[in-house]
Design a protein around this motif. Structure first.
Motif, PDB file in Angstrom:
ATOM      1  N   ALA A 209       0.843  -1.194   0.000  1.00 12.15           N
ATOM      2  CA  ALA A 209       0.000   0.000   0.000  1.00 12.15           C
ATOM      3  C   ALA A 209       0.882   1.249   0.000  1.00 12.15           C
ATOM      4  N   THR A 210       0.335   2.362  -0.413  1.00 12.53           N
ATOM      5  CA  THR A 210       1.125   3.589  -0.551  1.00 12.53           C
ATOM      6  C   THR A 210       0.469   4.824   0.056  1.00 12.53           C
ATOM      7  N   PHE A 211      -0.791   4.746   0.486  1.00 10.10           N
ATOM      8  CA  PHE A 211      -1.528   5.937   0.861  1.00 10.10           C
ATOM      9  C   PHE A 211      -1.000   6.638   2.115  1.00 10.10           C
ATOM     10  N   LEU A 212      -0.169   5.948   2.910  1.00 10.34           N
ATOM     11  CA  LEU A 212       0.429   6.572   4.097  1.00 10.34           C
ATOM     12  C   LEU A 212       1.947   6.713   3.982  1.00 10.34           C
ATOM     13  N   ASP A 213       2.484   6.445   2.815  1.00  4.75           N
ATOM     14  CA  ASP A 213       3.937   6.462   2.629  1.00  4.75           C
ATOM     15  C   ASP A 213       4.570   7.804   2.992  1.00  4.75           C
ATOM     16  N   GLU A 214       3.880   8.894   2.730  1.00  2.00           N
ATOM     17  CA  GLU A 214       4.453  10.213   3.010  1.00  2.00           C
ATOM     18  C   GLU A 214       4.630  10.447   4.514  1.00  2.00           C
ATOM     19  N   PHE A 215       3.814   9.778   5.320  1.00  2.00           N
ATOM     20  CA  PHE A 215       3.967   9.887   6.771  1.00  2.00           C
ATOM     21  C   PHE A 215       4.960   8.853   7.313  1.00  2.00           C
ATOM     22  N   TYR A 216       4.979   7.694   6.696  1.00  2.00           N
ATOM     23  CA  TYR A 216       5.820   6.599   7.163  1.00  2.00           C
ATOM     24  C   TYR A 216       7.281   6.724   6.725  1.00  2.00           C
ATOM     25  N   PHE A 217       7.511   7.219   5.492  1.00  2.00           N
ATOM     26  CA  PHE A 217       8.839   7.083   4.897  1.00  2.00           C
ATOM     27  C   PHE A 217       9.442   8.381   4.351  1.00  2.00           C
ATOM     28  N   LEU A 218       8.957   9.506   4.819  1.00  5.12           N
ATOM     29  CA  LEU A 218       9.599  10.786   4.513  1.00  5.12           C
ATOM     30  C   LEU A 218      10.137  11.380   5.807  1.00  5.12           C
ATOM     31  N   ARG A 219      11.376  11.846   5.783  1.00  3.16           N
ATOM     32  CA  ARG A 219      11.975  12.434   6.979  1.00  3.16           C
ATOM     33  C   ARG A 219      11.287  13.760   7.328  1.00  3.16           C
ATOM     34  N   GLY A 220      11.091  13.955   8.613  1.00  2.07           N
ATOM     35  CA  GLY A 220      10.499  15.193   9.080  1.00  2.07           C
ATOM     36  C   GLY A 220       9.014  15.312   8.834  1.00  2.07           C
ATOM     37  N   ASN A 221       8.402  14.217   8.432  1.00  2.00           N
ATOM     38  CA  ASN A 221       6.968  14.256   8.156  1.00  2.00           C
ATOM     39  C   ASN A 221       6.213  13.267   9.047  1.00  2.00           C
ATOM     40  N   ASP A 222       6.754  13.070  10.247  1.00  2.00           N
ATOM     41  CA  ASP A 222       6.182  12.088  11.168  1.00  2.00           C
ATOM     42  C   ASP A 222       4.799  12.503  11.647  1.00  2.00           C
ATOM     43  N   ASN A 223       3.965  11.499  11.836  1.00  2.00           N
ATOM     44  CA  ASN A 223       2.662  11.702  12.451  1.00  2.00           C
ATOM     45  C   ASN A 223       2.644  10.859  13.724  1.00  2.00           C
TER      46      ASN A 223
END
Length: 278
Positions: free
Chosen positions: A124-138
């Motif tokens: 899946a990819t819909f949460l990738d920006e939160f899971y795998f981008l630095r400084g974009n933690d949720n």
């Protein structure tokens, strides 16, 4: 930078393949696996420090697939090293129970992290920006708080979680193979099969068996390591001798009849000879 990362991953695949083709029950191979994995992980760190990703897709791919591939193998070898250190040397039954317990730990992890594991396995990819981008933690999406203590330039909130999945999958496969080996004796153990088919039971005390073990080695009747002979007796008699060195200290501490069991064996043999002569 993408080419440098791809080149590093390719080199690691080649080097680690040689390790995985070897015997993973030998400490030297596990140690090599740890050393190689740490070395290549550091190479990735240097590449990242000296360059920049062209876009967020490349960064997500790095922290979702490339770094965890090496980091997951490092975790696998580290866990396997500990497994070899603590694995019992006694009977096949004790080994199976130990491996079953280790598999249970992996299954517990799969169960308690099933939501993210499902996300990862389904690609899946819909949460990738939160899971795998630095400084974009949720913070609301984090299950592992250890991320708060990691290097923010070389980690995201979930790259460690992917590495764990890779490591635990490798461990599960290794444990399953070990269980199969215990069920199906290797050629090395084939010579002992006929012993297992015999209905032999040790009914004397455990300390007597330890005394016999030491006597056989000390006399030169059996050439080999005391621990290996003890393990052979444990296997064939399905008995756990515990710490044989501590038991030997107890034998040495006897004030009388130091070789109590040996004396009993000698007396029994002489009596048998006399009965046969009459």
């Amino acid at each position: 930078m993408v080419e440098a990362i791809t080149h590093t991953i390719s080199g690691y695949r080649q080097d680690i393949f040689k390790i995985e083709e070897g015997d993973l029950n030998e400490f030297r191979n596990i140690e090599k696996g740890i050393q190689i994995s740490r070395s290549y992980l550091q190479k990735l760190r240097v590449v990242l420090r000296n360059g920049k990703f062209k876009n967020k897709e490349d960064e997500i791919s790095f922290f979702k697939k490339q770094k965890p591939f090496i980091y997951g193998h490092l975790k696998f070898f580290a866990k396997l090293y500990k497994f070899l250190l603590t694995k019992p040397r006694g009977t096949d039954k004790s080994k199976r129970l130990y491996i079953d317990a280790e598999i249970k730990k992996l299954q517990d992890y799969y169960y308690y992290n099933s939501e993210f594991i499902k996300y990862y396995r389904q690609n899946a990819t819909f949460l990738d920006e939160f899971y795998f981008l630095r400084g974009n933690d949720n913070i609301g999406l984090m299950a592992d708080t250890s991320h708060f203590y990691t290097d923010a330039e070389f980690s995201t909130s979930h790259d460690n979680a992917v590495a764990k999945i890779i490591a635990y999958d490798l461990l599960l496969n290794h444990y399953t193979e070990e269980l199969n080996k215990l069920k199906k004796p290797s050629r090395r153990n084939q010579k002992n099969i006929f012993f297992e088919r015999l209905n032999l039971t040790w009914i004397a005390n455990k300390i007597d068996l330890v005394e016999l073990t030491y006597a056989l080695i000390a006399s030169g009747a059996v050439k080999g390591d005391i621990k290996e002979l003890a393990a052979a007796f444990e296997k064939n008699f399905d008995i756990d001798l515990g710490n044989i060195y501590r038991t030997f200290l107890e034998i040495r501490a006897r004030k009388i009849d130091l070789a109590k069991f040996m004396d009993k064996l000698k007396a029994s043999l002489l009596r048998k000879i006399e009965d046969a002569d009459n």
